[in-house]
Design a protein around this motif. Structure first.
Motif, PDB file in Angstrom:
ATOM      1  N   LEU A 231       0.826  -1.200   0.000  1.00  0.00           N
ATOM      2  CA  LEU A 231       0.000   0.000   0.000  1.00  0.00           C
ATOM      3  C   LEU A 231       0.864   1.255   0.000  1.00  0.00           C
ATOM      4  O   LEU A 231       0.647   2.173  -0.801  1.00  0.00           O
ATOM      5  N   TYR A 232       1.842   1.309   0.891  1.00  0.00           N
ATOM      6  CA  TYR A 232       2.712   2.481   0.987  1.00  0.00           C
ATOM      7  C   TYR A 232       3.532   2.679  -0.288  1.00  0.00           C
ATOM      8  O   TYR A 232       3.722   3.815  -0.740  1.00  0.00           O
ATOM      9  N   ASP A 233       4.021   1.584  -0.870  1.00  0.00           N
ATOM     10  CA  ASP A 233       4.780   1.685  -2.121  1.00  0.00           C
ATOM     11  C   ASP A 233       3.906   2.250  -3.236  1.00  0.00           C
ATOM     12  O   ASP A 233       4.337   3.110  -4.005  1.00  0.00           O
ATOM     13  N   ALA A 234       2.667   1.760  -3.317  1.00  0.00           N
ATOM     14  CA  ALA A 234       1.752   2.224  -4.363  1.00  0.00           C
ATOM     15  C   ALA A 234       1.427   3.703  -4.207  1.00  0.00           C
ATOM     16  O   ALA A 234       1.256   4.425  -5.192  1.00  0.00           O
ATOM     17  N   LEU A 235       1.367   4.163  -2.957  1.00  0.00           N
ATOM     18  CA  LEU A 235       1.017   5.564  -2.687  1.00  0.00           C
ATOM     19  C   LEU A 235       2.235   6.482  -2.642  1.00  0.00           C
ATOM     20  O   LEU A 235       2.097   7.675  -2.417  1.00  0.00           O
TER      21      LEU A 235
ATOM     22  N   HIS B  12      -9.512  -5.288   5.901  1.00  0.00           N
ATOM     23  CA  HIS B  12      -9.582  -3.931   5.351  1.00  0.00           C
ATOM     24  C   HIS B  12      -8.501  -3.714   4.292  1.00  0.00           C
ATOM     25  O   HIS B  12      -8.778  -3.209   3.197  1.00  0.00           O
ATOM     26  N   LEU B  13      -7.279  -4.125   4.603  1.00  0.00           N
ATOM     27  CA  LEU B  13      -6.175  -3.951   3.658  1.00  0.00           C
ATOM     28  C   LEU B  13      -6.393  -4.762   2.391  1.00  0.00           C
ATOM     29  O   LEU B  13      -6.137  -4.281   1.280  1.00  0.00           O
ATOM     30  N   GLU B  14      -6.862  -5.979   2.535  1.00  0.00           N
ATOM     31  CA  GLU B  14      -7.110  -6.825   1.364  1.00  0.00           C
ATOM     32  C   GLU B  14      -8.247  -6.283   0.508  1.00  0.00           C
ATOM     33  O   GLU B  14      -8.294  -6.513  -0.702  1.00  0.00           O
ATOM     34  N   ASN B  15      -9.163  -5.535   1.131  1.00  0.00           N
ATOM     35  CA  ASN B  15     -10.265  -4.921   0.380  1.00  0.00           C
ATOM     36  C   ASN B  15      -9.817  -3.688  -0.394  1.00  0.00           C
ATOM     37  O   ASN B  15     -10.235  -3.474  -1.540  1.00  0.00           O
ATOM     38  N   ILE B  16      -8.985  -2.855   0.248  1.00  0.00           N
ATOM     39  CA  ILE B  16      -8.639  -1.585  -0.398  1.00  0.00           C
ATOM     40  C   ILE B  16      -7.425  -1.683  -1.319  1.00  0.00           C
ATOM     41  O   ILE B  16      -7.289  -0.877  -2.239  1.00  0.00           O
ATOM     42  N   LEU B  17      -6.545  -2.655  -1.085  1.00  0.00           N
ATOM     43  CA  LEU B  17      -5.305  -2.727  -1.857  1.00  0.00           C
ATOM     44  C   LEU B  17      -5.548  -2.863  -3.360  1.00  0.00           C
ATOM     45  O   LEU B  17      -4.927  -2.127  -4.150  1.00  0.00           O
TER      46      LEU B  17
ATOM     47  N   ILE C 204      -8.027  -1.822  -5.058  1.00  0.00           N
ATOM     48  CA  ILE C 204      -8.590  -0.549  -5.534  1.00  0.00           C
ATOM     49  C   ILE C 204      -7.484   0.489  -5.683  1.00  0.00           C
ATOM     50  O   ILE C 204      -7.417   1.215  -6.684  1.00  0.00           O
ATOM     51  N   VAL C 205      -6.602   0.562  -4.678  1.00  0.00           N
ATOM     52  CA  VAL C 205      -5.493   1.526  -4.727  1.00  0.00           C
ATOM     53  C   VAL C 205      -4.560   1.207  -5.894  1.00  0.00           C
ATOM     54  O   VAL C 205      -4.164   2.105  -6.653  1.00  0.00           O
ATOM     55  N   LEU C 206      -4.218  -0.068  -6.062  1.00  0.00           N
ATOM     56  CA  LEU C 206      -3.309  -0.462  -7.141  1.00  0.00           C
ATOM     57  C   LEU C 206      -3.909  -0.151  -8.505  1.00  0.00           C
ATOM     58  O   LEU C 206      -3.220   0.330  -9.408  1.00  0.00           O
ATOM     59  N   GLU C 207      -5.210  -0.408  -8.665  1.00  0.00           N
ATOM     60  CA  GLU C 207      -5.867  -0.117  -9.941  1.00  0.00           C
ATOM     61  C   GLU C 207      -5.940   1.391 -10.178  1.00  0.00           C
ATOM     62  O   GLU C 207      -5.767   1.857 -11.306  1.00  0.00           O
ATOM     63  N   THR C 208      -6.165   2.166  -9.114  1.00  0.00           N
ATOM     64  CA  THR C 208      -6.202   3.629  -9.241  1.00  0.00           C
ATOM     65  C   THR C 208      -4.850   4.155  -9.691  1.00  0.00           C
ATOM     66  O   THR C 208      -4.767   5.046 -10.545  1.00  0.00           O
ATOM     67  N   GLU C 209      -3.759   3.598  -9.132  1.00  0.00           N
ATOM     68  CA  GLU C 209      -2.412   4.030  -9.528  1.00  0.00           C
ATOM     69  C   GLU C 209      -2.131   3.664 -10.977  1.00  0.00           C
ATOM     70  O   GLU C 209      -1.521   4.435 -11.713  1.00  0.00           O
TER      71      GLU C 209
END
Length: 211
Positions: A127-131, A179-184, A186-191
């Motif tokens: 998550l942190y790497d993606a952000l 929570h992390l498995e749910n949002i990760l 989405i975050v990766l696809e957004t990036e």
């Protein structure tokens, strides 16, 4: 065993061990802070949620007054000590301007699961790497607890409050991992979407498919 605490409801969740800096400006809470310092007493921060004072909160110790202003306002440093459940809430403590209430300590069980913890660490690093927040990844302690990372997960107030009420570390770990498995994804696809948008209009060097 219950005890009476001065109460300072806020729309935040404070976890045990968390450092909290507060600017005190309302007369009732200036009185609360001065009373606590004079009597060497802690106060409680019950979470104000869904338009009301929640049943759960955290006892807070005042570490010091960082700054005093001419009008009586002040900046204080404080630290979360332990979680409590409100048994009886009073909008004004007897003879005081601020709220108070009878509370009892919530006892937690430290039954962490090392496998779940390892999965949480891996997800957080992704998550942190993606952000682009690698510094947070580097700062992640080896022996972190759920409360120490809870504010770094993008949880909303209701989710943070739910964690506060869970008495087992293993339950909090499971909630965090889910929570992390749910949002990760989405975050990766957004990036990835951001990268595709950046490339739009640029000259592309593409290899044609073979027919």
């Amino acid at each position: 065993m219950s005890e009476y605490l001065p109460l300072f409801p806020l729309n935040i969740v404070v976890y045990p061990g968390e450092k909290l800096n507060l600017h005190i400006f309302e007369p009732r809470y200036k009185q609360l802070v001065l009373d606590c310092i004079m009597n060497e007493k802690n106060f409680g921060i019950p979470t104000y949620i869904q338009n009301g004072v929640g049943q759960y909160g955290t006892e807070v110790e005042i570490l010091g007054i960082e700054k005093k202003y001419e009008n009586g306002e002040m900046d204080i440093r404080s630290k979360g000590i332990r979680v409590f459940k409100v048994i009886k809430f009073e909008r004004t403590a007897p003879g005081r301007l601020y709220a108070g209430g009878k509370v009892e300590e919530v006892v937690y069980k430290n039954d962490e699961d090392i496998i779940t913890k390892t999965k949480i660490r891996a997800c957080m690093q992704q998550l942190y790497d993606a952000l682009g927040l690698k510094s947070l990844s580097l700062d992640l302690k080896e022996d972190f607890t759920s409360f120490e990372i809870a504010h770094q997960l993008g949880l909303n107030l209701e989710q943070e409050y739910a964690l506060l009420q869970m008495q087992r570390e293993s339950d909090r770990q499971e909630a965090i991992l889910q929570h992390l498995e749910n949002i990760l994804p989405i975050v990766l696809e957004t990036e990835r979407l951001k990268e595709r948008v950046k490339l739009n209009g640029h000259f592309k060097s593409l290899t044609p498919p073979e027919f």
